[in-house]
Motif scaffolding. Structure first.
Motif, PDB file in Angstrom:
ATOM      1  N   HIS A  56      23.369   2.670  19.750  1.00  0.00           N
ATOM      2  CA  HIS A  56      24.178   3.340  18.722  1.00  0.00           C
ATOM      3  C   HIS A  56      24.530   2.465  17.522  1.00  0.00           C
ATOM      4  N   ASP A  57      24.679   1.170  17.706  1.00  0.00           N
ATOM      5  CA  ASP A  57      25.038   0.278  16.596  1.00  0.00           C
ATOM      6  C   ASP A  57      23.898  -0.679  16.229  1.00  0.00           C
ATOM      7  N   ILE A  58      22.671  -0.273  16.445  1.00  0.00           N
ATOM      8  CA  ILE A  58      21.531  -1.170  16.229  1.00  0.00           C
ATOM      9  C   ILE A  58      21.498  -1.763  14.826  1.00  0.00           C
ATOM     10  N   ASP A  59      21.990  -1.049  13.852  1.00  0.00           N
ATOM     11  CA  ASP A  59      21.928  -1.503  12.465  1.00  0.00           C
ATOM     12  C   ASP A  59      23.176  -2.231  11.991  1.00  0.00           C
ATOM     13  N   PHE A  60      24.225  -2.242  12.774  1.00  0.00           N
ATOM     14  CA  PHE A  60      25.516  -2.705  12.276  1.00  0.00           C
ATOM     15  C   PHE A  60      25.515  -4.179  11.891  1.00  0.00           C
ATOM     16  N   GLY A  61      24.811  -5.006  12.622  1.00  0.00           N
ATOM     17  CA  GLY A  61      24.781  -6.435  12.316  1.00  0.00           C
ATOM     18  C   GLY A  61      24.125  -6.750  10.982  1.00  0.00           C
ATOM     19  N   LEU A  62      23.098  -6.013  10.626  1.00  0.00           N
ATOM     20  CA  LEU A  62      22.355  -6.265   9.387  1.00  0.00           C
ATOM     21  C   LEU A  62      22.791  -5.385   8.222  1.00  0.00           C
ATOM     22  N   TYR A  63      23.196  -4.161   8.522  1.00  0.00           N
ATOM     23  CA  TYR A  63      23.475  -3.190   7.456  1.00  0.00           C
ATOM     24  C   TYR A  63      24.796  -2.446   7.683  1.00  0.00           C
ATOM     25  N   PRO A  64      25.917  -3.148   7.758  1.00  0.00           N
ATOM     26  CA  PRO A  64      27.177  -2.443   8.037  1.00  0.00           C
ATOM     27  C   PRO A  64      27.529  -1.404   6.962  1.00  0.00           C
ATOM     28  N   GLU A  65      27.091  -1.651   5.730  1.00  0.00           N
ATOM     29  CA  GLU A  65      27.401  -0.712   4.648  1.00  0.00           C
ATOM     30  C   GLU A  65      26.547   0.550   4.698  1.00  0.00           C
ATOM     31  N   SER A  66      25.446   0.524   5.451  1.00  0.00           N
ATOM     32  CA  SER A  66      24.549   1.691   5.584  1.00  0.00           C
ATOM     33  C   SER A  66      24.447   2.115   7.043  1.00  0.00           C
ATOM     34  N   HIS A  67      25.516   1.859   7.785  1.00  0.00           N
ATOM     35  CA  HIS A  67      25.526   2.115   9.222  1.00  0.00           C
ATOM     36  C   HIS A  67      25.148   3.559   9.537  1.00  0.00           C
ATOM     37  N   CYS A  68      24.325   3.738  10.508  1.00  0.00           N
ATOM     38  CA  CYS A  68      23.797   5.002  11.022  1.00  0.00           C
ATOM     39  C   CYS A  68      22.637   5.538  10.171  1.00  0.00           C
ATOM     40  N   VAL A  69      22.644   5.273   8.879  1.00  0.00           N
ATOM     41  CA  VAL A  69      21.509   5.661   8.042  1.00  0.00           C
ATOM     42  C   VAL A  69      20.368   4.672   8.283  1.00  0.00           C
ATOM     43  N   LYS A  70      20.670   3.385   8.182  1.00  0.00           N
ATOM     44  CA  LYS A  70      19.666   2.358   8.457  1.00  0.00           C
ATOM     45  C   LYS A  70      19.272   2.380   9.936  1.00  0.00           C
ATOM     46  N   GLY A  71      20.231   2.706  10.792  1.00  0.00           N
ATOM     47  CA  GLY A  71      19.939   2.778  12.223  1.00  0.00           C
ATOM     48  C   GLY A  71      18.826   3.769  12.516  1.00  0.00           C
ATOM     49  N   ALA A  72      18.894   4.925  11.893  1.00  0.00           N
ATOM     50  CA  ALA A  72      17.851   5.936  12.080  1.00  0.00           C
ATOM     51  C   ALA A  72      16.514   5.413  11.584  1.00  0.00           C
ATOM     52  N   GLU A  73      16.518   4.722  10.445  1.00  0.00           N
ATOM     53  CA  GLU A  73      15.276   4.163   9.901  1.00  0.00           C
ATOM     54  C   GLU A  73      14.684   3.119  10.855  1.00  0.00           C
ATOM     55  N   ILE A  74      15.533   2.218  11.336  1.00  0.00           N
ATOM     56  CA  ILE A  74      15.069   1.174  12.262  1.00  0.00           C
ATOM     57  C   ILE A  74      14.468   1.801  13.518  1.00  0.00           C
ATOM     58  N   LEU A  75      15.160   2.758  14.077  1.00  0.00           N
ATOM     59  CA  LEU A  75      14.681   3.370  15.314  1.00  0.00           C
ATOM     60  C   LEU A  75      13.378   4.137  15.089  1.00  0.00           C
ATOM     61  N   ARG A  76      13.215   4.743  13.937  1.00  0.00           N
ATOM     62  CA  ARG A  76      11.933   5.407  13.627  1.00  0.00           C
ATOM     63  C   ARG A  76      10.815   4.377  13.512  1.00  0.00           C
ATOM     64  N   GLU A  77      11.105   3.249  12.851  1.00  0.00           N
ATOM     65  CA  GLU A  77      10.107   2.179  12.740  1.00  0.00           C
ATOM     66  C   GLU A  77       9.717   1.661  14.122  1.00  0.00           C
ATOM     67  N   GLU A  78      10.658   1.673  15.040  1.00  0.00           N
ATOM     68  CA  GLU A  78      10.398   1.214  16.414  1.00  0.00           C
ATOM     69  C   GLU A  78       9.789   2.327  17.271  1.00  0.00           C
ATOM     70  N   GLN A  79       9.557   3.471  16.656  1.00  0.00           N
ATOM     71  CA  GLN A  79       8.922   4.629  17.288  1.00  0.00           C
ATOM     72  C   GLN A  79       9.729   5.212  18.451  1.00  0.00           C
ATOM     73  N   ILE A  80      11.031   5.234  18.251  1.00  0.00           N
ATOM     74  CA  ILE A  80      11.931   5.824  19.242  1.00  0.00           C
ATOM     75  C   ILE A  80      11.962   7.339  19.044  1.00  0.00           C
ATOM     76  N   ASP A  81      12.080   8.053  20.123  1.00  0.00           N
ATOM     77  CA  ASP A  81      12.144   9.507  20.137  1.00  0.00           C
ATOM     78  C   ASP A  81      13.258  10.026  19.214  1.00  0.00           C
ATOM     79  N   GLU A  82      12.962  11.093  18.470  1.00  0.00           N
ATOM     80  CA  GLU A  82      13.931  11.657  17.523  1.00  0.00           C
ATOM     81  C   GLU A  82      15.223  12.127  18.202  1.00  0.00           C
TER      82      GLU A  82
END
Length: 189
Positions: A56-82
């Motif tokens: 749930h917080d995969i992006d928080f360490g790198l992108y706290p200002e874009s939290h959850c938006v960047k997380g979705a991008e990262i998880l898509r790049e990692e080919q995680i299920d929608e």
């Protein structure tokens, strides 16, 4: 091809994007609490719930200002299920730029317990035992009412999460304490 990660794969992904021990520990705690809640709300899918909690917080360490938006991008790049992406990012609904409203029971639990585990964890650190093993609801309620204590933990979000689940705040706190206690005792969630 998109895949649903195991809890172990989710933990490895979390560590790939987060180096702070606090973020890694928070992922572990939320993952374990999610597994605990899944036992009664979605039996047999505890690992799925744990993986969502871990990510749930995969992006928080790198992108706290874009939290959850960047997380979705990262998880898509990692080919995680929608479905996993949607559920993991729904915890930021109304607070971040995510369009994912918590709809499914798992998403509502994540929304409710994410902030609450932080509040309970902070309250535990104030105890002589530094543990939830001897913590009672009234201690958490006292801290909940003190807006200066763990000010980063949104009381409004916690209450909104309880309301989404159709449970009392007290009931949510009790169950989350039990979940965190089971993690401390090393019992599988």
């Amino acid at each position: 091809m998109a895949f649903i990660p195991t809890t172990e794969q989710a933990a490895a992904l979390l560590a790939k994007y987060n180096s702070e021990p606090f973020h890694l520990q928070h992922g572990e705690v939320v993952s374990g609490v999610m597994g605990f809640f899944a036992q009664t709300r979605d039996p047999g899918r505890e690992d799925y719930w744990r993986a969502v909690g871990m990510l749930h917080d995969i992006d928080f360490g790198l992108y706290p200002e874009s939290h959850c938006v960047k997380g979705a991008e990262i998880l898509r790049e990692e080919q995680i299920d929608e479905g996993v992406i949607r559920s993991a990012m729904s915890h930021g609904w109304g607070m971040t730029g995510t369009p994912c409203e918590p709809v499914h029971i798992m998403e509502k639990v994540l929304f409710a317990v994410d902030e609450l585990t932080g509040l309970i964890g902070a309250a535990a650190l104030m105890r002589p035992s530094k543990s939830v093993s001897d913590m009672e609801r009234k201690s958490v309620m006292k801290k909940f009412k003190d807006k200066k204590f763990a000010a980063g933990c949104s009381r409004e979000t916690i209450q909104k999460g309880a309301d989404m689940l159709g449970v009392t705040l007290e009931g949510l706190i009790d169950e989350t304490i039990l979940a965190m206690r089971s993690l401390e005792q090393g019992k599988p969630a």
